[in-house]
Scaffold this active site. Structure first.
Site, PDB file in Angstrom:
ATOM      1  N   CYS A   1       1.994 -15.612   7.379  1.00 40.99           N
ATOM      2  CA  CYS A   1       2.139 -15.790   5.925  1.00 40.99           C
ATOM      3  C   CYS A   1       2.218 -17.264   5.528  1.00 40.99           C
ATOM      4  CB  CYS A   1       3.364 -15.042   5.418  1.00 40.99           C
ATOM      5  SG  CYS A   1       4.889 -15.543   6.216  1.00 40.99           S
TER       6      CYS A   1
ATOM      7  N   GLU B   1       9.106 -10.800  -0.246  1.00 41.71           N
ATOM      8  CA  GLU B   1       8.581 -11.894   0.590  1.00 41.71           C
ATOM      9  C   GLU B   1       7.067 -11.707   0.634  1.00 41.71           C
ATOM     10  OE1 GLU B   1      10.072 -14.415   1.972  1.00 41.71           O
ATOM     11  OE2 GLU B   1      12.161 -13.866   1.604  1.00 41.71           O
TER      12      GLU B   1
HETATM   13  P1  NAD Z   1       1.362  -4.080   5.320  1.00 41.91           P
HETATM   14  O1  NAD Z   1       0.060  -3.430   4.988  1.00 41.91           O
HETATM   15  O2  NAD Z   1       1.943  -3.858   6.663  1.00 41.91           O
HETATM   16  O3  NAD Z   1       2.387  -3.621   4.194  1.00 41.91           O
HETATM   17  C1  NAD Z   1       3.736  -4.014   4.164  1.00 41.91           C
HETATM   18  C2  NAD Z   1       4.580  -2.774   3.935  1.00 41.91           C
HETATM   19  O4  NAD Z   1       4.173  -2.097   2.752  1.00 41.91           O
HETATM   20  C3  NAD Z   1       4.456  -1.745   5.074  1.00 41.91           C
HETATM   21  O5  NAD Z   1       5.747  -1.259   5.407  1.00 41.91           O
HETATM   22  C4  NAD Z   1       3.557  -0.687   4.489  1.00 41.91           C
HETATM   23  O6  NAD Z   1       3.806   0.597   5.029  1.00 41.91           O
HETATM   24  C5  NAD Z   1       3.908  -0.729   3.010  1.00 41.91           C
HETATM   25  N1  NAD Z   1       2.817  -0.286   2.162  1.00 41.91           N
HETATM   26  C6  NAD Z   1       1.502  -0.606   2.284  1.00 41.91           C
HETATM   27  N2  NAD Z   1       0.780  -0.060   1.284  1.00 41.91           N
HETATM   28  C7  NAD Z   1       1.663   0.643   0.510  1.00 41.91           C
HETATM   29  C8  NAD Z   1       1.546   1.430  -0.684  1.00 41.91           C
HETATM   30  N3  NAD Z   1       0.369   1.597  -1.282  1.00 41.91           N
HETATM   31  N4  NAD Z   1       2.672   1.975  -1.210  1.00 41.91           N
HETATM   32  C9  NAD Z   1       3.859   1.783  -0.613  1.00 41.91           C
HETATM   33  N5  NAD Z   1       4.048   1.049   0.518  1.00 41.91           N
HETATM   34  C10 NAD Z   1       2.957   0.498   1.072  1.00 41.91           C
HETATM   35  O7  NAD Z   1       1.282  -5.639   5.174  1.00 41.91           O
HETATM   36  P2  NAD Z   1       0.361  -6.494   4.230  1.00 41.91           P
HETATM   37  O8  NAD Z   1       0.760  -6.245   2.830  1.00 41.91           O
HETATM   38  O9  NAD Z   1      -1.062  -6.363   4.631  1.00 41.91           O
HETATM   39  O10 NAD Z   1       0.878  -7.936   4.736  1.00 41.91           O
HETATM   40  C11 NAD Z   1       0.126  -9.068   4.610  1.00 41.91           C
HETATM   41  C12 NAD Z   1       0.636  -9.865   3.435  1.00 41.91           C
HETATM   42  O11 NAD Z   1       2.006 -10.076   3.583  1.00 41.91           O
HETATM   43  C13 NAD Z   1       0.024 -11.240   3.315  1.00 41.91           C
HETATM   44  O12 NAD Z   1      -0.208 -11.511   1.959  1.00 41.91           O
HETATM   45  C14 NAD Z   1       1.108 -12.161   3.833  1.00 41.91           C
HETATM   46  O13 NAD Z   1       1.047 -13.474   3.346  1.00 41.91           O
HETATM   47  C15 NAD Z   1       2.323 -11.437   3.402  1.00 41.91           C
HETATM   48  N6  NAD Z   1       3.430 -11.780   4.272  1.00 41.91           N
HETATM   49  C16 NAD Z   1       4.482 -12.441   3.749  1.00 41.91           C
HETATM   50  C17 NAD Z   1       5.517 -12.815   4.575  1.00 41.91           C
HETATM   51  C18 NAD Z   1       6.704 -13.562   4.060  1.00 41.91           C
HETATM   52  O14 NAD Z   1       7.655 -13.703   4.803  1.00 41.91           O
HETATM   53  N7  NAD Z   1       6.702 -14.049   2.832  1.00 41.91           N
HETATM   54  C19 NAD Z   1       5.472 -12.495   5.933  1.00 41.91           C
HETATM   55  C20 NAD Z   1       4.369 -11.804   6.402  1.00 41.91           C
HETATM   56  C21 NAD Z   1       3.362 -11.428   5.568  1.00 41.91           C
END
Ligand code: NAD
Length: 459
Positions: free
Chosen positions: A248, A214
């Site tokens: 998102c 997602e």
């Molecule tokens: P985040 O940094 O919280 O990361 C998400 C998950 O990935 C966390 O559990 C984190 O611990 C893990 N993670 C982060 N870096 C990592 C790495 N290098 N290796 C392994 N795991 C790792 O969240 P984010 O990525 O900053 O979220 C924002 C993004 O998510 C935006 O692009 C947003 O559009 C997207 N998003 C999508 C949805 C959806 O439902 N499609 C919902 C919310 C957010």
């Protein structure tokens, strides 16, 4: 610091033993866990609201309508439909199978991993878990370390309400998640950015683990000149300002003619005051950017832009005002990445067809929004563009309909969830052909046996 009590290997081994014992499969068990899940949310609303305020300055109102109510409604919907969803499927038969039974059984995958993101840290982490429980799986829940207060709430409360032999929370940042992803899971459900999505996908590919991603992207809004501009502005600005734009499916940018833009800006300016008063910084209803890195990134996106409304920032509070930018150019930095903050650029187009072409020259968005009273025009958008989901004449709201699968397409993700789609995501549909050993069936099926020399083939 996150409380990592057991190592990931021990957690997965323990959950696998539970899964292999068959404990999570009976429907009664799943229903009991779902009801306990609902109690966990309902009985701890105050605590949850405090955590969301600590992480994101989220108002109690937003915490309820966009996080806790979402979860409660999803569980209620699931409990209403779970008997129907779990029923063995009886598909059509062809002549050759008239004497046989043909059916589809629903198997849980086994031990699944659900990784949440920080922006709706409770809802995004726990909503997929509802489908995983309904389908009979054991679950490792990995909240985002960035929203640390909510992560701690999940780690503290899940073991109090759900069966700890089947559901485990694993907290931590990148090093911990890297270790976690080395384990063999039967399904991985990830919510977050595309960069980490690729890391998750590559970890999944080592064990050929099926997965849902997602992700996000730039979700466009087209505004037709014929619409009531005040209603459009109110709906767009609500979607843009909720959680300070860290949603998102937030409207990322607007496509409209210059004339419509002028009317939109003046209506949106009025709407921002209606929502948050003269100074949104003093409003309890307007959030903050999650951390300094994101604050600096979003603030930098404004540089060199033509700001029509807002533009104020305060780094000590990580506050960025609701901001409207006019005449954004496709080459501007703000049009190169998902904004994920309260800035709304408007790109001028000459016509709806220009807008369609603009959208089609970019990555497929997670959501697309069309404001128009012209059903032919709406239909043209729907049939000539691709997006994860669409709301017509509003924003964000398609994801509140539990019967609509929610997910991305292309760079905005793969797979979907919500309602039955969540149950389906965590279920393997096992096809079964059940024959008997009676002589009649054996005679009817004898044509498949060699030798082929007696003219069995028609061609
Ligand atoms: P985040 O940094 O919280 O990361 C998400 C998950 O990935 C966390 O559990 C984190 O611990 C893990 N993670 C982060 N870096 C990592 C790495 N290098 N290796 C392994 N795991 C790792 O969240 P984010 O990525 O900053 O979220 C924002 C993004 O998510 C935006 O692009 C947003 O559009 C997207 N998003 C999508 C949805 C959806 O439902 N499609 C919902 C919310 C957010």
């Amino acid at each position: 610091m996150p409380s990592v009590s057991k190592n990931p290997q021990e957690i997965v081994t323990q959950l696998r033993n539970t899964f292999n014992s068959g404990k999570t499969k009976p429907l009664g068990y799943r229903i009991k866990q779902l009801k306990a899940f609902k109690c966990m949310i309902e009985e701890n609303l105050e605590e949850i609201a405090k955590c969301l305020y600590a992480d994101l300055h989220k108002s109690k109102f937003e915490a309820i309508i966009m996080e806790t109510d979402f979860l409660i409604n999803e569980i209620k919907y699931c409990l209403t439909h779970i008997h129907e969803w779990t029923r063995t499927e009886k598909p059509d038969k062809i002549m050759a199978n008239l004497l046989d039974s043909v059916y589809i059984l629903h198997d849980p995958y086994g031990v699944v991993l659900v990784m949440g993101a920080w922006n709706y840290p409770l809802q995004l982490t726990l909503l997929p878990v509802i489908g995983a429980i309904a389908a009979g799986n054991c679950v490792v829940i990995k909240p985002s370390e960035i929203s640390s207060a909510t992560s701690k709430f999940i780690a503290d409360y899940v073991p109090k309400y759900l069966d700890p032999e089947a559901f485990s929370v694993y907290e931590g940042g990148i090093p911990e998640t890297t270790e976690l992803l080395k384990q063999r899971f039967d399904y991985i459900f990830y919510t977050g950015c595309a960069g980490v999505g690729k890391i998750v996908q590559s970890a999944a590919s080592k064990h050929l683990t099926p997965h849902t991603l997602e992700l996000g992207g730039k979700s466009p809004v087209f505004i037709d000149s014929s619409v009531d501009i005040e209603t459009a502005a109110r709906r767009v600005m609500w979607g843009k300002c909720a959680n300070a734009g860290q949603t998102c499916v937030a409207p990322d940018y607007v496509l409209c003619t210059r004339d419509t833009a002028d009317r939109f800006v003046s209506a949106a300016n009025k709407v921002i005051k209606e929502f948050f008063g003269e100074d949104p910084k003093r409003s309890e209803d307007f959030g903050r950017i999650v951390n300094d890195r994101h604050f600096a990134r979003i603030a930098a996106l404004m540089k060199g832009c033509d700001i029509a409304v807002g533009g104020q920032t305060d780094s000590t509070e990580r506050y960025i005002a609701p901001t409207i930018i006019v005449d954004a150019k496709p080459t501007d930095p703000i049009m190169q990445e998902e904004i994920f903050g309260p800035l709304l650029p408007i790109v001028y187009v000459e016509s709806a067809y220009d807008a369609i072409s603009f959208i089609n020259h970019r990555e497929k968005p997670l959501a697309m929004y069309i404001f128009s009273n012209d059903s032919k025009l709406v239909n043209t958008f729907l049939t000539s563009t691709s997006a994860g989901g669409v709301t017509v004449n509003d924003v964000v709201m398609h994801l509140t309909v539990p019967s609509l699968p929610f997910g991305g397409v292309g760079q905005s993700g793969m797979g979907s969830y919500h309602g039955k789609a969540s149950y389906d995501t965590f279920t393997h549909r096992k096809s079964v052909l059940h024959k008997d050993l009676f002589i009649l069936g054996e005679k009817l099926g004898a044509a498949r046996y060699p030798p082929s020399s007696n003219g069995k083939l028609k061609y």
